[in-house]
Design a protein around this motif. Structure first.
Motif, PDB file in Angstrom:
ATOM      1  N   ILE A   1     -15.948  64.055  15.964  1.00  0.00           N
ATOM      2  CA  ILE A   1     -15.198  63.922  17.219  1.00  0.00           C
ATOM      3  C   ILE A   1     -13.759  63.469  16.948  1.00  0.00           C
ATOM      4  O   ILE A   1     -12.835  63.785  17.709  1.00  0.00           O
TER       5      ILE A   1
ATOM      6  N   TYR B   1     -10.883  66.044  17.066  1.00  0.00           N
ATOM      7  CA  TYR B   1     -10.660  66.827  18.276  1.00  0.00           C
ATOM      8  C   TYR B   1      -9.197  67.211  18.514  1.00  0.00           C
ATOM      9  O   TYR B   1      -8.897  68.362  18.841  1.00  0.00           O
TER      10      TYR B   1
ATOM     11  N   ARG C   1      -8.002  71.003  18.764  1.00  0.00           N
ATOM     12  CA  ARG C   1      -7.395  71.550  19.975  1.00  0.00           C
ATOM     13  C   ARG C   1      -6.048  72.214  19.664  1.00  0.00           C
ATOM     14  O   ARG C   1      -5.760  73.320  20.144  1.00  0.00           O
TER      15      ARG C   1
ATOM     16  N   GLU D   1     -12.738  67.884  25.357  1.00  0.00           N
ATOM     17  CA  GLU D   1     -13.297  66.874  24.467  1.00  0.00           C
ATOM     18  C   GLU D   1     -14.756  66.584  24.799  1.00  0.00           C
ATOM     19  O   GLU D   1     -15.581  66.409  23.910  1.00  0.00           O
TER      20      GLU D   1
ATOM     21  N   LYS E   1     -18.049  66.811  22.323  1.00  0.00           N
ATOM     22  CA  LYS E   1     -18.990  65.683  22.181  1.00  0.00           C
ATOM     23  C   LYS E   1     -20.422  66.136  22.449  1.00  0.00           C
ATOM     24  O   LYS E   1     -21.359  65.710  21.750  1.00  0.00           O
TER      25      LYS E   1
END
Length: 506
Positions: free
Chosen positions: A14, A17, A21, A38, A42
């Protein structure tokens, strides 16, 4: 294409991220709402963490592959992207299912051309085998179809891409990775104007799938070696050498080789321009090419996803001339090795010095050793490496006559037996009439084995045609070495009388 020094493929976290992105925005330029949210990432990590993969270049996320597991009976051949993802909730994920469904793969545009997408696909296949998954499926876009839609149907377009009459960056890549077309689907991904909302349902079948689940060995046990028997020929310049080298690297990597082995001093044709100099000065001029050759081979290792052993090249360090080579790993890292024992000829004609470091190398295929030509005639080196866990010994060599080659091969075969390891040897062939002290060569590349029931009776796994330019592709089974070490007819490493003698580094 970006210049990079390290490649890593691992599971998504995570914490990745924001970088994920940013890369996805670049990869899907022009597509609205492309980046995953996000909370969606997750959710994927909570339900199927091992199926979410990222590839990093210099510790920056530059590519990704996201997956779900779905039961075969739950897949409708006419499904949409929203349906297969449960309207982006991933409620369709079924841990007990038998299909791995790819919901996304992308590579940042600046890092395309390095075959990073292929690494992600290969890792998916490896995971499918480990989890005993029947197949991998996904619906791929056909972004170039809009250019031809007025002339041909989607079916005709797919066939032309398959026959290489047309090029589609997504479909062509998938076909080259052993996926086959299962169905053409309409209205799969709303808003995909380049594909005119068409998609191609693709499938890869796991040949190791068993309806009765069983443990599948996740550790790599079969290692494929690509040995290059290099023809000495006049070369106009450095680019000509790179062209020839890339041809062989492309060939052996195309067959899925884990290693490419080049011979000792295979760069010698570049010395022809200095034939007017004495031999010692000429080889020092050749040494000026070593750094750019090393850098280029690092690029090849990343681009072709293969570990390259660069044979050897003259190298000047602190004013002294050495015979060195490089292990260029496919993760972007590299290490140098140096010839320890220098022949009388190398001292008399070139003034070479021997190296002073004895070591093994950790790779993604286990621990290996590399020694150069004359070094193989000194059994202490490889025995020290065997004590460190070496399983494959690579020996790039250069011999001018058949009796010189016989010494190298015979000693290499002895090293395989006494150290319970595989030994791969590769040399140069042909003639170089315009290069002093390098005019004739004799070689026969080979992979040599211990001598026990699990191995060939003559201790030779495979060998090339003598004195002919070619490649030799050989699979070696590391598990057989483990079995030999514990249960062989003789157990040489275990049965040494270390109470009476030992070998150690100074």
């Amino acid at each position: 294409m970006e210049t990079i020094s390290k490649i890593e493929l691992r599971n998504l976290q995570i914490e990745d991220y924001l970088e994920l992105r940013a890369s996805m925005i670049e990869a899907y330029s022009g597509i609205e709402d492309a980046p995953w949210k996000e909370h969606e990432i997750k959710k994927l990590l909570s339900i199927f963490p091992q199926g979410q993969l990222v590839v990093l270049a210099d510790e920056k996320v530059v590519g990704c592959a996201l997956s779900l597991i779905i039961d075969d009976k739950d897949i409708d051949d006419n499904h949409t992207y929203e349906e297969i993802t449960g309207n982006y909730t991933f409620s369709t994920h079924n841990p007990s299912g038998d299909i791995m469904y790819g919901i996304d793969v992308f590579i940042h545009p600046k890092y395309r051309g390095l075959r990073l997408g292929r690494r992600l696909y290969d890792k998916r296949k490896e995971l499918a085998e480990q989890l005993n998954i029947k197949a991998i499926m996904f619906a791929g876009r056909i972004p170039n179809y809009s250019k031809y839609a007025e002339e041909i149907s989607p079916k005709q377009y797919i066939e032309k891409v398959r026959m290489k009459e047309l090029f589609d960056p997504v479909l062509a890549f998938q076909l080259s990775n052993d996926f086959h077309v299962k169905k053409i689907m309409k209205n799969y991904l709303e808003g995909d104007t380049h594909s005119l909302d068409y998609a191609v349902l693709m499938e890869w079948n796991n040949i190791y799938y068993d309806k009765s689940p069983k443990l599948i060995n996740s550790e790599k046990s079969i290692v494929r070696l690509g040995l290059i028997q290099w023809q000495m020929r006049p070369l106009k310049n450095l680019d000509a050498l790179f062209e020839q080298a890339e041809f062989f690297i492309d060939a052996v990597s195309g067959y899925g080789s884990d290693f490419a082995l080049f011979p000792e001093l295979f760069t010698a044709p570049l010395m022809a321009d200095y034939n007017h100099l004495n031999e010692a000065d000429a080889i020092r001029e050749l040494a000026k090419y070593t750094e750019p050759i090393y850098q280029k081979f690092q690029e090849f290792a990343i681009s072709y996803n293969i570990n390259i052993i660069t044979g050897s090249m003259p190298n000047i360090i602190d004013g002294n001339l050495y015979n060195c080579g490089f292990l260029c790993k496919r993760d972007g890292s590299s290490e140098m090795y140096t010839k320890i024992h220098i022949t009388p000829n190398e001292v008399a004609h070139w003034g070479m010095k021997g190296g002073d470091v004895i070591k093994t190398f950790d790779t993604d295929c286990g621990k290996i050793g590399i020694i150069i030509c004359y070094d193989v005639e000194f059994p202490e080196l490889s025995r020290l490496m065997a004590d460190e866990g070496m399983q494959i010994l690579f020996v790039p060599f250069l011999t001018d006559t058949q009796n010189g080659y016989t010494r190298v091969k015979s000693c290499a075969q002895a090293r395989a037996i006494e150290n319970e390891c595989y030994v791969a040897i590769a040399g140069c062939v042909g003639n170089l009439p315009r290069v002093n002290n390098m005019d004739i060569q004799y070689a026969q590349a080979a992979v040599l084995t211990p001598s026990d029931f699990a191995f060939p009776n003559n201790g030779i796994k495979a060998e090339a045609t003598p004195n002919t330019e070619m490649t030799l592709l050989v699979d070696v089974n590391i598990d057989l070495l483990k079995e030999l070490h514990e249960h062989g007819s003789v157990r040489i490493l275990k049965d040494r009388r270390t109470d009476l003698y030992e070998i150690k580094k100074k």
